[in-house]
Design an enzyme around this catalytic site. Structure first.
Site, PDB file in Angstrom:
ATOM      1  CD  GLU A 161      18.775   2.168   6.529  1.00 42.67           C
ATOM      2  OE1 GLU A 161      17.640   2.311   6.989  1.00 42.67           O
ATOM      3  OE2 GLU A 161      19.222   2.864   5.597  1.00 42.67           O
ATOM      4  CD  GLU A 266      22.200   3.823   1.007  1.00 41.64           C
ATOM      5  OE1 GLU A 266      21.625   4.773   1.555  1.00 41.64           O
ATOM      6  OE2 GLU A 266      21.791   2.657   1.071  1.00 41.64           O
TER       7      GLU A 266
HETATM    8  O1  G3I Z   1       6.503   6.741  -5.600  1.00 46.57           O
HETATM    9  C1  G3I Z   1       5.834   7.779  -4.882  1.00 46.57           C
HETATM   10  C2  G3I Z   1       5.087   8.663  -5.846  1.00 46.57           C
HETATM   11  O2  G3I Z   1       4.086   7.914  -6.468  1.00 46.57           O
HETATM   12  C3  G3I Z   1       4.496   9.844  -5.056  1.00 46.57           C
HETATM   13  O3  G3I Z   1       3.903  10.731  -5.957  1.00 46.57           O
HETATM   14  C4  G3I Z   1       5.589  10.584  -4.294  1.00 46.57           C
HETATM   15  C5  G3I Z   1       5.025  11.704  -3.429  1.00 46.57           C
HETATM   16  O4  G3I Z   1       5.857  12.013  -2.341  1.00 46.57           O
HETATM   17  O5  G3I Z   1       6.239   9.662  -3.426  1.00 46.57           O
HETATM   18  C6  G3I Z   1       6.862   8.607  -4.153  1.00 46.57           C
HETATM   19  O6  G3I Z   1       7.529   7.766  -3.250  1.00 46.57           O
HETATM   20  C7  G3I Z   1       8.708   8.273  -2.667  1.00 46.57           C
HETATM   21  C8  G3I Z   1       9.863   7.379  -3.109  1.00 46.57           C
HETATM   22  O7  G3I Z   1      11.030   7.768  -2.442  1.00 46.57           O
HETATM   23  C9  G3I Z   1      10.118   7.436  -4.634  1.00 46.57           C
HETATM   24  O8  G3I Z   1      10.466   8.721  -5.005  1.00 46.57           O
HETATM   25  C10 G3I Z   1       8.541   8.231  -1.162  1.00 46.57           C
HETATM   26  O9  G3I Z   1       7.570   9.184  -0.777  1.00 46.57           O
HETATM   27  C11 G3I Z   1       9.844   8.559  -0.488  1.00 46.57           C
HETATM   28  O10 G3I Z   1       9.719   8.354   0.923  1.00 46.57           O
HETATM   29  C12 G3I Z   1      10.924   7.629  -1.031  1.00 46.57           C
HETATM   30  O11 G3I Z   1      12.126   7.995  -0.419  1.00 46.57           O
HETATM   31  C13 G3I Z   1      13.204   7.106  -0.594  1.00 46.57           C
HETATM   32  C14 G3I Z   1      13.640   6.588   0.752  1.00 46.57           C
HETATM   33  O12 G3I Z   1      14.813   5.801   0.600  1.00 46.57           O
HETATM   34  C15 G3I Z   1      12.552   5.755   1.390  1.00 46.57           C
HETATM   35  O13 G3I Z   1      12.983   5.089   2.512  1.00 46.57           O
HETATM   36  C16 G3I Z   1      14.323   7.880  -1.259  1.00 46.57           C
HETATM   37  O14 G3I Z   1      13.934   8.192  -2.599  1.00 46.57           O
HETATM   38  C17 G3I Z   1      15.595   7.034  -1.267  1.00 46.57           C
HETATM   39  O15 G3I Z   1      16.677   7.844  -1.688  1.00 46.57           O
HETATM   40  C18 G3I Z   1      15.894   6.543   0.137  1.00 46.57           C
HETATM   41  O16 G3I Z   1      17.051   5.758   0.096  1.00 46.57           O
HETATM   42  C19 G3I Z   1      17.525   5.273   1.354  1.00 46.57           C
HETATM   43  C20 G3I Z   1      18.150   3.915   1.115  1.00 46.57           C
HETATM   44  O17 G3I Z   1      17.233   3.074   0.468  1.00 46.57           O
HETATM   45  C21 G3I Z   1      18.645   3.300   2.428  1.00 46.57           C
HETATM   46  N1  G3I Z   1      19.531   4.193   3.139  1.00 46.57           N
HETATM   47  C22 G3I Z   1      19.038   5.558   3.341  1.00 46.57           C
HETATM   48  C23 G3I Z   1      18.599   6.157   1.997  1.00 46.57           C
HETATM   49  C24 G3I Z   1      18.183   7.581   2.165  1.00 46.57           C
HETATM   50  O18 G3I Z   1      17.023   7.635   2.945  1.00 46.57           O
END
Ligand code: G3I
Length: 377
Positions: A161, A266
């Site tokens: 990105e 994705e």
């Molecule tokens: O690990 C913490 C956990 O300890 C906590 O309890 C929980 C509470 O909200 O959050 C957890 O972290 C989250 C993490 O995913 C793991 O589940 C984050 O808040 C959350 O923001 C994070 O989101 C991820 C996101 O990338 C972050 O940028 C999504 O799962 C993941 O699917 C998403 O993937 C991205 C690709 O890497 C790049 N392209 C877009 C795609 C979708 O956004």
């Protein structure tokens, strides 16, 4: 009461369901076998699936997919949270899972503006690093991570990105401190650490003309400098009508002409009402909850499930048409319950973007996808 119009609509739906069912019955019954001569079929997997806690999810992954991507487990903040402190515990289990099942293992990702700790860009006093210091830090991270999984992770999302929607380079700290050649440097360092690994530039909205042109310019520049870029990851966070099938088709063709392969990296299709006018996957976007934005808490209406199935079928027809260019199609999650779209850009919605429902059952779109495959020999 059913009027003539709704009656006709249900008749069309019944016919379509029957068509998918008949075609799917003649096709192989798993995604990986259906497309075995065409491309690998992947799923992004989460911590519960990597560690074996989600047995039902693991059974789907093992039977249906022959490639995995780590949804979060290999991002900088997950494996390198503090200076000099690496935590490979989950990443090692992720790679072991893929090896055990003889899967094509993807590394996601090395350099991104999100999920990278703030310390990466600063010295001990809190000042921004110099170009040379940040390049050294980038190289150390890439060689440690790529080196650890040399010969095991077959494909790396090296830079994720880096482009704005208008095709210019995003003003990330990587760009501000190092300059535009941070992208070339990241690819060089990854190649140095594992010369055989496939190296990918990964982004969303590449189907849109301005961003696609930005990516084409970037790839041409990297190629002109002899940088070993093997593929482009078209993330494919889509809606029921965006991007258009024409845009999808033209974008894959355009990348193919550059001599790079394409991974649909994705894939998911958002059926929920649009929370903003923007078509984006920018994770920092947040929209307040509101019932009209979350209409399907009791289940997905058949008409929408139908639209999703037709949309997936049409997209797979395009991927198959380009099977010489498209080497992988990866879904961003296993079941609907796992999807990031349940929490983005609005928290706690009930989303339906994938091929397996909340009970782990294949949905109509699954059969629509299978129906596009060549009949089993
Ligand atoms: O690990 C913490 C956990 O300890 C906590 O309890 C929980 C509470 O909200 O959050 C957890 O972290 C989250 C993490 O995913 C793991 O589940 C984050 O808040 C959350 O923001 C994070 O989101 C991820 C996101 O990338 C972050 O940028 C999504 O799962 C993941 O699917 C998403 O993937 C991205 C690709 O890497 C790049 N392209 C877009 C795609 C979708 O956004």
């Amino acid at each position: 009461m059913m009027n003539a119009r709704t009656g006709a609509r249900s008749a069309i739906m019944a016919a379509l369901i029957a068509t998918f069912a008949v075609a799917a019955a003649q096709s192989p019954t798993t995604l990986k076998s259906a497309f075995s001569g065409d491309f690998v079929i992947g799923a992004a997997i989460n911590k519960a699936q990597i560690t074996g806690q989600d047995e039902r999810g693991d059974a789907i992954i093992e039977s249906q997919f022959n490639s995995i991507s780590p949804e979060n487990a290999l991002k900088w903040q997950s494996i390198h949270p503090l200076p000099g402190k690496f935590d490979f515990s989950l990443a090692d289990q992720y790679v072991a899972f893929g090896e055990k099942h003889h899967m094509f293992i993807v590394g996601h990702n090395l350099i991104w503006h999100n999920q990278v700790p703030a310390w990466v860009f600063r010295d001990r006093k809190g000042n921004l690093l110099t170009r040379d210091a940040l390049l050294a830090r980038m190289r150390a991270h890439i060689s440690k991570v790529v080196g650890r999984y040399k010969g095991k992770i077959q494909s790396w999302d090296v830079v994720n990105e880096a482009l704005n929607d208008d095709g210019t380079l995003r003003q990330s700290l990587w760009l501000k401190i190092i300059g535009p050649d941070y992208i070339a440097k990241a690819f060089e360092y990854a190649h140095e650490a594992d010369p055989k690994a496939q190296l990918t530039y990964n982004d969303y909205n590449l189907e849109h003309r301005a961003k696609r042109n930005g990516a084409i310019k970037l790839i041409k520049e990297l190629q002109a400098e002899g940088i070993p870029i093997t593929s482009v990851g078209m993330q494919g966070h889509m809606s029921l009508n965006q991007p258009s099938l024409k845009e999808e088709d033209e974008t894959i063709t355009a990348f193919g002409k550059l001599g790079v392969k394409v991974a649909i990296s994705e894939l998911d299709i958002d059926v929920l009402p649009k929370a903003t006018q923007q078509q984006t996957a920018e994770i920092s976007l947040k929209v307040a909850q509101n019932a009209t934005l979350n209409p399907y808490t009791e289940g997905l209406p058949a008409a929408v499930q139908q639209q999703l199935a037709v949309r997936y079928r049409n997209l797979f027809d395009i991927f198959l048409k380009h099977s010489g260019i498209v080497t992988r199609v990866t879904f961003w999650g296993v079941t609907d319950a796992d999807s990031w779209l349940n929490n983005w850009p609005v928290k706690a919605r009930t989303s339906y973007p994938l091929l397996f429902d909340r009970n782990g059952q294949p949905n109509l779109a699954f059969y629509a996808v299978l129906s596009t495959a060549k009949p089993a020999k």
